[in-house]
Design an enzyme around this catalytic site. Structure first.
Site, PDB file in Angstrom:
ATOM      1  N   TYR A  78      38.575  -2.561 -23.710  1.00 30.81           N
ATOM      2  CA  TYR A  78      39.067  -3.881 -24.118  1.00 30.81           C
ATOM      3  C   TYR A  78      39.115  -4.829 -22.917  1.00 30.81           C
ATOM      4  O   TYR A  78      38.576  -5.935 -22.977  1.00 30.81           O
ATOM      5  CB  TYR A  78      40.457  -3.777 -24.761  1.00 30.81           C
ATOM      6  CG  TYR A  78      40.449  -3.704 -26.269  1.00 30.81           C
ATOM      7  CD1 TYR A  78      41.496  -4.212 -27.018  1.00 30.81           C
ATOM      8  CD2 TYR A  78      39.409  -3.086 -26.945  1.00 30.81           C
ATOM      9  CE1 TYR A  78      41.514  -4.125 -28.401  1.00 30.81           C
ATOM     10  CE2 TYR A  78      39.410  -2.992 -28.323  1.00 30.81           C
ATOM     11  CZ  TYR A  78      40.473  -3.511 -29.050  1.00 30.81           C
ATOM     12  OH  TYR A  78      40.486  -3.410 -30.412  1.00 30.81           O
TER      13      TYR A  78
ATOM     14  N   GLU B 220      33.648 -11.513 -22.131  1.00 29.36           N
ATOM     15  CA  GLU B 220      33.656 -12.589 -23.120  1.00 29.36           C
ATOM     16  C   GLU B 220      34.237 -13.877 -22.541  1.00 29.36           C
ATOM     17  O   GLU B 220      33.683 -14.965 -22.705  1.00 29.36           O
ATOM     18  CB  GLU B 220      34.467 -12.169 -24.355  1.00 29.36           C
ATOM     19  CG  GLU B 220      33.793 -11.082 -25.192  1.00 29.36           C
ATOM     20  CD  GLU B 220      34.694 -10.568 -26.306  1.00 29.36           C
ATOM     21  OE1 GLU B 220      35.476 -11.354 -26.870  1.00 29.36           O
ATOM     22  OE2 GLU B 220      34.617  -9.354 -26.614  1.00 29.36           O
TER      23      GLU B 220
END
Lengths: 238, 307
Positions: free
Chosen positions: A154, A161
């Site tokens: 994550y 991102e």
């Protein structure tokens, strides 16, 4: 009714197998390009279309949730898929668009590489897990991976991102639209009394990572505790 | 716990759900209430208060499962404790309903008013004056939320209950978020008002619906005026065709507001609110029909003749 359930399960297993296969290929290509060839700048060229097909194909999961084929809540699936599609078709696609070739640098590629490593690994694990789960036998190693891999993936994925989004922001601020959305700015006055710009939408999207990541991470941690229990290490050895 | 053992007072052992270690005990006298059992838990667990403690008993049909104790006097303390064991759960930090309602409604009131009165600070001084429609929209919005605050403190009758603290942030994000979006575009210097007919029709629909909604609230409050736990079939012209006319008129009020102001986010807010109220109305309608055998068949939940 049992026959219908059977057909649905066959379809779901087939779906998960296809997805797992597709993402395995992407993971292999990513690992090869980054670690064997050592050329992150070639990653986009080599994976663009496969990535677009397999990531966009995930919208079928929204249908699965709506039709009740799977138990996971619709809102969660919607959030997850929406953020992935936005990251791919709005952010990364803009960074690599022809118009922005001059602004492309090693960080464009590094952030994309982080994003790919995280997405591919998580998806291979996830789809394998779902497929085997329907068949009723998930090896405990895969179970452990499903509920543990996210711990590092994550943060890596989100870094990729967010980094990509920050790189794309100047393009949006100039009024540029992603290649897939030719009309992304709408101004007033108009009879709907609304306006939007890719620039403000992107800033909102960026802001949403602040509550979004802790929320998803803590949710997964909670599931991990429940599924793996306190003896997570014991389970792995078994 | 046999009642006749000499020298032993009746008491119930309290455990945390899923645990085998007894936390404490609570003596059961003739006048013991559930809140006394909760207080016994709070004495042993720092930081807990009765509103945060939920009581459960073991589910006789399903091993390892629990059934929540219904505090609305459906179960007596004696019945719940008949097995000698009772279980508790920490519900997390709690906040009072009225507190949540106040902040949910006060926020949007302030946000719209502030956006309207500080247009120059937001969009600069070189903008046209606010139009009549924009001013009207502000009055309607502020009036709606002022009415809600007054109803919370002077009309609605609900049990002094609490809800999880997280709900405060969740609900305020929803109300304040939409308030900001609607206010921004309606107060905008390039806001384009609809035709005068729309403005008039929308305004009358808004006012009429607000009055009907208020009347519904008063009717419901009157049912509980003497007995806060009363549960009866509401009567009156507003209830002729609906179980939840309050939700119907609330939606119609926003519809009126939107016909008057015509903004995308205004309609989105109305839609979002309607979907939530639809869910609540269906649940209440189902409960009415289940509880009262002679419940009027013509009544629907939220839209007459439809649903």
């Amino acid at each position: 009714k049992a026959a219908v359930m059977g057909i649905i399960n066959v379809y779901l297993v087939a779906y998960n197998v296809c997805m797992a296969a597709g993402w395995s290929f992407l993971l292999y290509t990513t690992a090869q390009t980054l670690f064997l060839d050592g050329k992150p700048e070639q990653l986009w060229e080599r994976t663009e279309w496969h990535l677009k097909v397999f990531q966009t194909g995930a919208v079928l999961e929204l249908l699965h949730s709506l039709l009740g084929f799977v138990k996971s809540p619709f809102s969660r699936a919607l959030l997850q898929i929406f953020s992935r599609l936005a990251a791919l078709w709005v952010v990364v696609d803009t960074n690599y668009a022809q118009a922005n070739a001059a602004s492309r640098n090693e960080w464009t590629d590094n952030f994309f590489a982080m994003l790919m490593l995280a997405w591919c690994t998580v998806e291979v694990i996830r789809y394998s897990f779902y497929g085997l789960n329907i068949l009723g036998s998930v090896p405990s190693f895969l179970n452990w991976m499903r509920y543990s891999a996210f711990l590092i993936l994550y943060p890596i994925g989100v870094t990729g991102e967010v980094g990509s989004l920050l790189h794309a922001m100047p393009f949006f601020d100039q009024g540029q639209c992603p290649p897939a959305l030719p009309a992304c700015n709408y101004s007033m006055p108009n009879s709907f009394n609304v306006a939007y710009s890719m620039s403000s939408l992107a800033k909102f999207f960026l802001f949403m990572y602040i509550p979004g990541l802790p929320f998803l991470y803590l949710q997964m941690l909670g599931e991990r505790r429940r599924k793996l229990g306190g003896g997570a290490r014991k389970q792995k050895k078994n | 716990y046999p009642e006749r053992v000499q020298g032993t007072a009746m008491s119930v052992a309290i455990y945390k759900r899923g645990s085998d270690t007894k936390l404490t005990e609570c003596k059961l006298g003739a006048s013991t209430q559930f809140v006394d059992i909760k207080r016994a838990v709070c004495e042993k667990k720092r930081g807990l208060y009765p509103e945060r403690v939920a009581l459960y008993i073991e589910n006789k049909e399903k091993a390892g499962a629990y059934v929540r104790v219904d505090l609305d006097a459906k179960q007596s303390v004696k019945d719940a404790c008949s097995s000698g064991k009772i279980f508790f759960k920490d519900l997390g930090p709690q906040i009072g309903w009225n507190t949540v309602f106040f902040w949910e409604y006060f926020g949007p009131l302030c946000i719209f008013a502030a956006t309207f009165f500080f247009r120059n600070a937001i969009w600069g001084t070189d903008i046209p004056e606010a139009s009549d429609v924009q001013r009207l929209a502000m009055y309607c919005w502020v009036g709606h939320y002022a009415k809600r605050i007054l109803e919370t403190f002077f009309v609605h009758v609900h049990a002094q209950s609490t809800m999880p603290l997280f709900n405060l942030f969740k609900n305020c994000s929803y109300y304040w978020g939409f308030a900001a979006l609607v206010a921004y575009f309606v107060c905008h210097p390039q806001y384009a008002a609809p035709a005068e007919l729309n403005v008039k029709a929308g305004l009358y629909l808004f006012i009429g619906s607000e009055l009907c909604n208020g009347w519904t609230h008063l009717t419901l409050a009157n049912i509980r005026r003497k007995n806060p736990k009363a549960y009866e079939i509401p009567t009156g012209p507003l209830f002729a065709l609906l179980s939840c006319p309050n939700y119907f008129f609330e939606t119609m009020a926003w519809f009126g507001f939107n016909i008057m102001t015509q903004s995308f986010f205004g309609y989105m807010f109305m839609l979002a609110g309607f979907l939530q109220m639809l869910e609540w109305a269906l649940a209440r309608h189902r409960k009415y029909r289940k509880t009262f055998k002679n419940y009027p068949r013509i009544r629907k939940a939220i839209i007459p003749f439809v649903i």
